[in-house]
Every structure is written in structure tokens, then in C-alpha cells.
Scaffold this active site. Structure first.
Site, PDB file in Angstrom:
ATOM      1  N   ASP A 155     -10.369   2.201   2.284  1.00 47.75           N
ATOM      2  CA  ASP A 155     -10.391   1.402   3.640  1.00 47.75           C
ATOM      3  C   ASP A 155     -11.449   2.087   4.657  1.00 47.75           C
ATOM      4  O   ASP A 155     -12.446   1.630   5.317  1.00 47.75           O
ATOM      5  CB  ASP A 155      -9.104   1.281   4.364  1.00 47.75           C
ATOM      6  CG  ASP A 155      -8.378   0.085   3.631  1.00 47.75           C
ATOM      7  OD1 ASP A 155      -9.154  -0.731   2.835  1.00 47.75           O
ATOM      8  OD2 ASP A 155      -7.221  -0.278   3.754  1.00 47.75           O
ATOM      9  N   LYS A 191       0.742  -1.478   0.132  1.00 49.10           N
ATOM     10  CA  LYS A 191      -0.033   0.083  -0.017  1.00 49.10           C
ATOM     11  C   LYS A 191       0.899   1.313   0.053  1.00 49.10           C
ATOM     12  O   LYS A 191       0.586   2.336  -0.341  1.00 49.10           O
ATOM     13  CB  LYS A 191      -0.828  -0.028   1.133  1.00 49.10           C
ATOM     14  CG  LYS A 191      -2.129  -1.169   1.243  1.00 49.10           C
ATOM     15  CD  LYS A 191      -3.069  -0.956   2.246  1.00 49.10           C
ATOM     16  CE  LYS A 191      -4.113  -2.014   2.197  1.00 49.10           C
ATOM     17  NZ  LYS A 191      -4.968  -2.140   3.060  1.00 49.10           N
TER      18      LYS A 191
HETATM   19  P1  NDP Z   1       0.233  -2.501  10.483  1.00 49.30           P
HETATM   20  O1  NDP Z   1       1.196  -3.778  10.471  1.00 49.30           O
HETATM   21  O2  NDP Z   1       0.470  -1.369   9.787  1.00 49.30           O
HETATM   22  O3  NDP Z   1      -0.159  -2.321  12.056  1.00 49.30           O
HETATM   23  C1  NDP Z   1      -0.448  -2.953  13.260  1.00 49.30           C
HETATM   24  C2  NDP Z   1      -0.595  -2.584  14.190  1.00 49.30           C
HETATM   25  O4  NDP Z   1      -0.780  -3.479  15.353  1.00 49.30           O
HETATM   26  C3  NDP Z   1       0.162  -1.498  14.969  1.00 49.30           C
HETATM   27  O5  NDP Z   1      -0.632  -0.491  15.504  1.00 49.30           O
HETATM   28  C4  NDP Z   1       1.058  -2.391  15.996  1.00 49.30           C
HETATM   29  O6  NDP Z   1       1.486  -1.516  16.937  1.00 49.30           O
HETATM   30  C5  NDP Z   1      -0.086  -3.188  16.495  1.00 49.30           C
HETATM   31  N1  NDP Z   1       0.202  -4.540  16.946  1.00 49.30           N
HETATM   32  C6  NDP Z   1       0.898  -5.495  16.139  1.00 49.30           C
HETATM   33  N2  NDP Z   1       1.301  -6.660  17.011  1.00 49.30           N
HETATM   34  C7  NDP Z   1       1.017  -6.116  18.446  1.00 49.30           C
HETATM   35  C8  NDP Z   1       1.023  -6.735  19.693  1.00 49.30           C
HETATM   36  N3  NDP Z   1       1.676  -7.899  19.790  1.00 49.30           N
HETATM   37  N4  NDP Z   1       0.532  -6.154  20.699  1.00 49.30           N
HETATM   38  C9  NDP Z   1       0.325  -4.745  20.378  1.00 49.30           C
HETATM   39  N5  NDP Z   1      -0.169  -4.231  19.380  1.00 49.30           N
HETATM   40  C10 NDP Z   1       0.357  -4.919  18.201  1.00 49.30           C
HETATM   41  O7  NDP Z   1      -1.129  -3.575  10.028  1.00 49.30           O
HETATM   42  P2  NDP Z   1      -2.607  -2.711   9.503  1.00 49.30           P
HETATM   43  O8  NDP Z   1      -2.867  -1.569   9.892  1.00 49.30           O
HETATM   44  O9  NDP Z   1      -2.407  -2.639   7.871  1.00 49.30           O
HETATM   45  O10 NDP Z   1      -3.790  -3.669   9.787  1.00 49.30           O
HETATM   46  C11 NDP Z   1      -4.143  -3.839  11.226  1.00 49.30           C
HETATM   47  C12 NDP Z   1      -5.080  -5.044  11.013  1.00 49.30           C
HETATM   48  O11 NDP Z   1      -6.139  -4.686  10.392  1.00 49.30           O
HETATM   49  C13 NDP Z   1      -4.532  -6.391  10.407  1.00 49.30           C
HETATM   50  O12 NDP Z   1      -5.002  -7.598  11.239  1.00 49.30           O
HETATM   51  C14 NDP Z   1      -5.512  -6.442   9.085  1.00 49.30           C
HETATM   52  O13 NDP Z   1      -5.685  -7.723   8.822  1.00 49.30           O
HETATM   53  C15 NDP Z   1      -6.619  -5.681   9.479  1.00 49.30           C
HETATM   54  N6  NDP Z   1      -7.296  -4.888   8.032  1.00 49.30           N
HETATM   55  C16 NDP Z   1      -8.297  -5.203   7.865  1.00 49.30           C
HETATM   56  C17 NDP Z   1      -9.172  -4.654   6.778  1.00 49.30           C
HETATM   57  C18 NDP Z   1     -10.700  -4.901   6.566  1.00 49.30           C
HETATM   58  O14 NDP Z   1     -11.028  -4.517   5.121  1.00 49.30           O
HETATM   59  N7  NDP Z   1     -11.106  -5.732   7.077  1.00 49.30           N
HETATM   60  C19 NDP Z   1      -8.496  -3.575   6.027  1.00 49.30           C
HETATM   61  C20 NDP Z   1      -7.176  -3.401   6.522  1.00 49.30           C
HETATM   62  C21 NDP Z   1      -6.726  -4.052   7.346  1.00 49.30           C
HETATM   63  P3  NDP Z   1       2.959  -0.936  16.966  1.00 49.30           P
HETATM   64  O15 NDP Z   1       2.986   0.329  16.178  1.00 49.30           O
HETATM   65  O16 NDP Z   1       3.485  -0.820  18.241  1.00 49.30           O
HETATM   66  O17 NDP Z   1       4.018  -2.154  16.187  1.00 49.30           O
END
Ligand code: NDP
Length: 268
Positions: A100, A64
């Protein structure tokens, strides 16, 4: 035939080809919609190869950001989100959109009959998906938007980027003590590794939305229900709604999402 596709890595399990095939059938549009596997090194070349005769691409993880960089023009939502999930060839220019956020808003408002205006909303996560929904949430008139993230600095950076007086940032440790929240939106991928969200107690009147979807309750929804939540939704509706907005951008026809969502739900 007009040619569209989704590009990502991995891509084999993407639901987009089926969603767009159903939209096309319903709206009597003649088009093909495929799935393209790409790599970081080949992404740019794969996209330009596709657009030699293609009209539109959906872009999914992990491309993206790269899609944002190669677009000739950006919609306001894509620019603010810092991510592109839809590319369209318009007057020989590659235009980048982000659907989104609109997908999330439509799912919450139309499919779940929740209002956002004057609501206190807690957003968990500060990654790409969270960034994509901030402007649409602000545009709907939420009265407070709290962003809680594991890496609190990333949530603070979003305050600087959006500079809205209704936004606040916090660390995940402050979440359990929060009061007066109307809605919680989970944009964190923590649940994918089975990590609990540590939500506040007494969620009887709180609407909880998880961007992740599954056949059974996601870890976030299970926890919310244990804490009294009665109204909740997972991310399948958002997925179908964001696809519908892409379809509209490309074809200028708005498909009906409910039958497609119902069909997909049965297949989970
Ligand atoms: P990113 O990798 O950009 O962000 C992940 C986020 O999750 C960050 O804020 C990260 O925190 C946090 N995170 C990851 N692991 C942990 C953990 N163990 N404990 C606490 N926080 C954690 O992913 P996206 O933003 O692209 O996607 C996020 C979710 O949304 C995914 O599961 C994806 O599948 C879903 N999604 C669904 C869509 C839909 O149409 N239904 C569309 C887009 C996404 P930190 O910054 O500290 O790393």
C-alpha cells in the site's frame, strides 16, 4: 495455470481481478486471478486451502492483520505497517508483504509528479492504511510528518512505534490552524460517512491526496478545492500502483500502470 486471487469480505466489488487480468494480458503472463469471500473464523483455513495449488493472494479488509499473523516471514514494510496485503508462496514459505505504501508513493511521484523530499506532510488518520504509508514516506525524506487522528492516542502510539524525529502527533481540532504544510494525505475513512475533514484555509500551493476514490470529487477533495487546492488526486492511482507492486513480487515483471488506471477511471 498459475493461480492468484484476492481475499476479503465483502469482495464482490473488488477491482483487483480486473486490474490483474489487464496486467497479465499486457505482460503476456498466463495466470488466473479470482476473488475469494472469507470470514474471520475461516480465514486461516481458506488461505491454506488456496495455497495447496495457488501462488499468491492479495488480502483486503478486514483480513490484513490476520494475514500478518499467519505469514511465515514478513517484509520490513509489512512488519512496520503491522498489516499484510500481499501473500506469496516462496520456497514453500508464506511471505507477507505490504504494497500500500509503495503504491501511494508511486502514485504521488510518478503519476502526479510531486516530490516528497524535504516536504511538510500532514497525514490524516492513524488506522491500517496510515500505518502502512509512514515508513515509505520517511524513506522518501519528508522533513516533517504530522499525524492527526480523531483518537489522538493512536497517533501518539505511532510516534512511539516509528521513533522518528520528524514525526509529530496532533488531534483533529488542531488541523485548521496548521501553517506551512506542503501536502495533505487523507487516510481517514470519515469522508465515507460524509464527515468533513476540517482542513486549513489557503491550500493554493498544497497537494491533497485522498486514499478514497470515486467517480466525482470525494468530500475531502471537494473541501480542499473550496479552500483553494489546485493539485489533488484520489485513491484509484494508489490502488492500481499497489496492485502493480504485488504483480511484480509474484511475477518479477513490472506492468505499465497508466493504461490500466485510465481504463478503470472510465468505468467509475
Ligand atoms: P481503519 O478502519 O484502520 O482506520 C480508519 C481511520 O479513519 C482511523 O484513523 C479513524 O480514526 C478514522 N475515522 C473513521 N471515522 C472517522 C470519523 N467519523 N471522524 C474522524 N476520523 C474517523 O481503515 P484503513 O486505515 O484501512 O482505511 C482508511 C481509508 O483508506 C479507507 O477509506 C480505505 O478505503 C482507504 N484505503 C485506500 C487504499 C487504496 O489503495 N486507495 C488502500 C487502503 C485503504 P480513529 O482512530 O479515531 O477511529
Amino acid at each position: 495455470m498459475d493461480k492468484y486471487a484476492v481475499i476479503g469480505n465483502p469482495i464482490a466489488h473488488s477491482k483487483s481481478p480486473e486490474i490483474h487480468r489487464r496486467f497479465a494480458e499486457q505482460c503476456k503472463q498466463e495466470l488466473s486471478y479470482g476473488a475469494l469471500l472469507s470470514t474471520e473464523q475461516n480465514f486461516k483455513q481458506d488461505v491454506s486451502e488456496f495455497f495447496k495449488d495457488g501462488l499468491g493472494l492479495n488480502v483486503t479488509l478486514p483480513f490484513k492483520l490476520q494475514a500478518l499473523e499467519i505469514a511465515d516471514e514478513l517484509s520490513e514494510l509489512a512488519e512496520k505497517a503491522g498489516a499484510v496485503n500481499t501473500l506469496a508462496l516462496e520456497n514453500k514459505k508464506l511471505v507477507g508483504y505490504n504494497t500500500d505504501g509503495i503504491g501511494l508513493i508511486r502514485d504521488i511521484q510518478n503519476n502526479h509528479k510531486q516530490t516528497l523530499k524535504n516536504k511538510n506532510v500532514l497525514l490524516l488518520g492513524a488506522g491500517g492504511a496510515a500505518r502502512g504509508v509512514i515508513l515509505p514516506l520517511l524513506q522518501e525524506g519528508v522533513s516533517r510528518l504530522l499525524i492527526a487522528n480523531r483518537t489522538e492516542q493512536k497517533a501518539k502510539d505511532l510516534l512511539t512505534q516509528f521513533s522518528s524525529p520528524v514525526m509529530e502527533s496532533l488531534g483533529l481540532d488542531a488541523v485548521p490552524a496548521l501553517k506551512s504544510i506542503d501536502m495533505i494525505i487523507n487516510a481517514s475513512s470519515a469522508g465515507l460517512s460524509g464527515i468533513s475533514a476540517n482542513l486549513p484555509e489557503n491550500l493554493e500551493k498544497v497537494f491533497c491526496h485522498d486514499m478514497v476514490y470515486a467517480a466525482k470529487d470525494t468530500p475531502f477533495i471537494s473541501e480542499a478545492k473550496q479552500k483553494g487546492c489546485k493539485q489533488y488526486s484520489d485513491g484509484l492511482g494508489m490502488l492500481v500502483e499497489q496492485a502493480a507492486e504485488s504483480f511484480f513480487i509474484w511475477r518479477k515483471v513490472r506492468p505499465e500502470t497508466r493504461p490500466v488506471l485510465e481504463a478503470l477511471r472510465k468505468q467509475l
